[in-house]
Motif scaffolding. Structure first.
Motif, mmCIF file in Angstrom:
data_model
loop_
_atom_site.group_PDB
_atom_site.id
_atom_site.type_symbol
_atom_site.label_atom_id
_atom_site.label_comp_id
_atom_site.label_asym_id
_atom_site.label_seq_id
_atom_site.Cartn_x
_atom_site.Cartn_y
_atom_site.Cartn_z
ATOM 1 N N ARG A 274 37.316 29.590 47.236
ATOM 2 C CA ARG A 274 36.629 30.885 47.211
ATOM 3 C C ARG A 274 37.598 31.992 46.818
ATOM 4 O O ARG A 274 37.248 32.899 46.052
ATOM 5 C CB ARG A 274 36.023 31.153 48.591
ATOM 6 N N GLU A 275 38.833 31.903 47.328
ATOM 7 C CA GLU A 275 39.830 32.933 47.040
ATOM 8 C C GLU A 275 40.197 32.956 45.554
ATOM 9 O O GLU A 275 40.424 34.032 44.990
ATOM 10 C CB GLU A 275 41.084 32.676 47.897
ATOM 11 N N ARG A 276 40.271 31.789 44.925
ATOM 12 C CA ARG A 276 40.634 31.746 43.507
ATOM 13 C C ARG A 276 39.511 32.267 42.604
ATOM 14 O O ARG A 276 39.757 32.692 41.475
ATOM 15 C CB ARG A 276 41.000 30.310 43.096
ATOM 16 N N LEU A 277 38.280 32.213 43.088
ATOM 17 C CA LEU A 277 37.146 32.657 42.275
ATOM 18 C C LEU A 277 36.723 34.086 42.589
ATOM 19 O O LEU A 277 35.809 34.614 41.936
ATOM 20 C CB LEU A 277 35.937 31.725 42.487
ATOM 21 N N HIS A 278 37.395 34.729 43.544
ATOM 22 C CA HIS A 278 36.985 36.073 43.994
ATOM 23 C C HIS A 278 38.106 37.073 43.757
ATOM 24 O O HIS A 278 39.287 36.753 43.788
ATOM 25 C CB HIS A 278 36.628 36.023 45.488
ATOM 26 N N ALA A 279 37.712 38.313 43.483
ATOM 27 C CA ALA A 279 38.686 39.400 43.326
ATOM 28 C C ALA A 279 38.064 40.698 43.835
ATOM 29 O O ALA A 279 36.860 40.924 43.695
ATOM 30 C CB ALA A 279 39.094 39.546 41.862
ATOM 31 N N SER A 280 38.905 41.540 44.451
ATOM 32 C CA SER A 280 38.462 42.858 44.900
ATOM 33 C C SER A 280 38.987 43.904 43.935
ATOM 34 O O SER A 280 40.171 43.910 43.594
ATOM 35 C CB SER A 280 38.977 43.144 46.321
ATOM 36 N N THR A 281 38.119 44.769 43.473
ATOM 37 C CA THR A 281 38.498 45.820 42.522
ATOM 38 C C THR A 281 38.063 47.165 43.051
ATOM 39 O O THR A 281 37.347 47.263 44.059
ATOM 40 C CB THR A 281 37.838 45.582 41.144
ATOM 41 N N GLY A 282 38.512 48.220 42.373
ATOM 42 C CA GLY A 282 38.119 49.563 42.771
ATOM 43 C C GLY A 282 36.636 49.809 42.593
ATOM 44 O O GLY A 282 36.076 50.740 43.196
ATOM 45 N N LEU A 283 35.983 48.976 41.772
ATOM 46 C CA LEU A 283 34.546 49.131 41.532
ATOM 47 C C LEU A 283 33.715 48.189 42.384
ATOM 48 O O LEU A 283 32.483 48.197 42.313
ATOM 49 C CB LEU A 283 34.228 48.875 40.046
ATOM 50 N N GLY A 284 34.386 47.362 43.183
ATOM 51 C CA GLY A 284 33.663 46.436 44.046
ATOM 52 C C GLY A 284 34.125 45.010 43.848
ATOM 53 O O GLY A 284 35.138 44.734 43.188
ATOM 54 N N GLU A 285 33.397 44.076 44.456
ATOM 55 C CA GLU A 285 33.754 42.665 44.360
ATOM 56 C C GLU A 285 33.477 42.118 42.964
ATOM 57 O O GLU A 285 32.551 42.559 42.282
ATOM 58 C CB GLU A 285 32.958 41.845 45.386
ATOM 59 N N ALA A 286 34.283 41.137 42.566
ATOM 60 C CA ALA A 286 34.086 40.458 41.282
ATOM 61 C C ALA A 286 34.277 38.956 41.492
ATOM 62 O O ALA A 286 35.117 38.537 42.284
ATOM 63 C CB ALA A 286 35.072 40.983 40.242
ATOM 64 N N TRP A 287 33.480 38.182 40.763
ATOM 65 C CA TRP A 287 33.539 36.731 40.867
ATOM 66 C C TRP A 287 33.715 36.130 39.483
ATOM 67 O O TRP A 287 33.199 36.639 38.492
ATOM 68 C CB TRP A 287 32.257 36.176 41.505
ATOM 69 N N ARG A 288 34.462 35.048 39.412
ATOM 70 C CA ARG A 288 34.702 34.379 38.128
ATOM 71 C C ARG A 288 33.445 33.677 37.641
ATOM 72 O O ARG A 288 32.761 32.993 38.406
ATOM 73 C CB ARG A 288 35.839 33.361 38.236
ATOM 74 N N CYS A 289 33.144 33.869 36.392
ATOM 75 C CA CYS A 289 31.998 33.202 35.789
ATOM 76 C C CYS A 289 32.303 31.713 35.639
ATOM 77 O O CYS A 289 33.384 31.331 35.180
ATOM 78 C CB CYS A 289 31.688 33.828 34.423
ATOM 79 N N LEU A 290 31.370 30.875 36.017
ATOM 80 C CA LEU A 290 31.574 29.435 35.929
ATOM 81 C C LEU A 290 31.521 28.937 34.487
ATOM 82 O O LEU A 290 31.886 27.794 34.219
ATOM 83 C CB LEU A 290 30.499 28.696 36.753
ATOM 84 N N ARG A 291 31.085 29.802 33.570
ATOM 85 C CA ARG A 291 31.010 29.392 32.166
ATOM 86 C C ARG A 291 32.232 29.847 31.386
ATOM 87 O O ARG A 291 32.950 29.038 30.804
ATOM 88 C CB ARG A 291 29.736 29.943 31.518
ATOM 89 N N CYS A 292 32.493 31.160 31.361
ATOM 90 C CA CYS A 292 33.573 31.670 30.509
ATOM 91 C C CYS A 292 34.871 31.910 31.257
ATOM 92 O O CYS A 292 35.928 32.068 30.649
ATOM 93 C CB CYS A 292 33.129 32.964 29.814
ATOM 94 N N GLY A 293 34.826 31.974 32.605
ATOM 95 C CA GLY A 293 36.045 32.169 33.385
ATOM 96 C C GLY A 293 36.416 33.614 33.608
ATOM 97 O O GLY A 293 37.371 33.903 34.341
ATOM 98 N N ASP A 294 35.703 34.559 32.992
ATOM 99 C CA ASP A 294 35.984 35.977 33.205
ATOM 100 C C ASP A 294 35.413 36.424 34.551
ATOM 101 O O ASP A 294 34.437 35.847 35.055
ATOM 102 C CB ASP A 294 35.369 36.825 32.088
ATOM 103 N N PHE A 295 36.008 37.488 35.114
ATOM 104 C CA PHE A 295 35.487 38.040 36.361
ATOM 105 C C PHE A 295 34.343 39.005 36.047
ATOM 106 O O PHE A 295 34.436 39.829 35.137
ATOM 107 C CB PHE A 295 36.586 38.764 37.129
ATOM 108 N N ALA A 296 33.256 38.889 36.827
ATOM 109 C CA ALA A 296 32.079 39.744 36.646
ATOM 110 C C ALA A 296 31.823 40.494 37.940
ATOM 111 O O ALA A 296 31.825 39.903 39.027
ATOM 112 C CB ALA A 296 30.869 38.910 36.267
ATOM 113 N N LEU A 297 31.626 41.799 37.824
ATOM 114 C CA LEU A 297 31.357 42.624 38.993
ATOM 115 C C LEU A 297 29.996 42.290 39.589
ATOM 116 O O LEU A 297 29.063 41.920 38.883
ATOM 117 C CB LEU A 297 31.398 44.106 38.613
#
Length: 257
Positions: A26-49
């Motif tokens: 969960r930690e590797r797929l999650h990130a906290s940003t100034g705009l809120g939580e972001a999760w890695r897309c299971l398709r492209c690997g980019d983080f999405a808010l």
């Protein structure tokens, strides 16, 4: 130019995110940003808010096609469109044959009338319509029995139905459709080769080439009939392309001394 199938698909359909319950994953797929939580897309690997689209154990995460699998789906859908278009065209031909069988005499009279009008015109250009291969072929069809033409129309409809079923199944990436496409296409390959021995045309050559490539691609790429490890190897390849599978394997590797 290399196509990024993952980002191309995400741009059209949006990202697919998932929050696994396993803390390290969960930690590797999650990130906290100034705009809120972001999760890695299971398709492209980019983080999405935003919140994840789903949550649960990692082994229950959706299997999102990515990479080579996405490219394969694109090729299958190209073949699906080609099969569907061909099926619709054959349906139109079958309807035309059926209508012709019901009005054969009327069509023959109309054809003879037009032939009498056009004969002097073509004779002026030193072309004899009475010895034209095209005219001869059309005249031969007038000699076919009504029952024969109806049988031809029915066979054409059956063939068109097979093509349309193939198209629908390939568009949905169904494995049974891949088997059906390989078998049905391979059966007609000898007929297509024979037609080339009778008369060569670029359309016949292109059709034969597409069908041969389609059979080889689906047969080998999809590992049908046990080739290259069969269905088990095919599913293992799909699983290994999953981002969540990659992250899980990486986590196991990192914990292994």
């Amino acid at each position: 130019m290399k196509i990024d199938w993952d980002r191309r698909t995400c741009a059209r359909r949006g990202h697919v995110t998932y929050a696994p319950l396993e803390p390290e994953l969960r930690e590797r797929l999650h990130a906290s940003t100034g705009l809120g939580e972001a999760w890695r897309c299971l398709r492209c690997g980019d983080f999405a808010l935003g919140d994840p689209h789903g949550s649960g154990p990692a082994d229950q995460a959706p299997l999102v096609p990515r990479g080579k699998v996405l490219r394969d789906i694109f090729i299958l859908r190209f073949l699906a469109v080609e099969r569907a278009v061909r099926g619709v065209f054959i349906v139109l031909v079958a309807v035309a044959v059926w209508k012709f069988s019901n009005s054969q005499d009327a069509v023959r009279r109309l054809f003879d009338d037009y032939l009498n009008v056009l004969r002097p015109v073509f004779r002026h250009f030193h072309y004899d319509l009475d010895h034209s291969p095209v005219v001869g072929t059309i005249q031969k069809t007038f000699g076919y029995k009504h029952s024969t033409l109806v049988l031809v129309a029915v066979l054409l409809l059956v063939y068109a139905l097979i093509e349309i079923i193939e198209g629908v199944g390939l568009w949905r990436a169904k494995r049974w459709a891949e088997y059906l496409t390989v078998v049905a296409t391979a059966i007609f390959l000898p007929l297509e080769i024979y037609e080339l021995t009778e008369k060569i045309s670029w359309l016949k050559i292109a059709t034969l080439a597409i069908n041969i490539l389609a059979v080889l691609y689906i047969l080998l790429g999809k590992r049908l009939f046990g080739l290259r490890g069969g269905h088990a190897a095919f599913e293992a390849e799909r699983q290994s392309a999953s981002l969540l599978e990659v992250e899980t394997t990486a986590g196991v590797g990192a914990l292994t001394p």
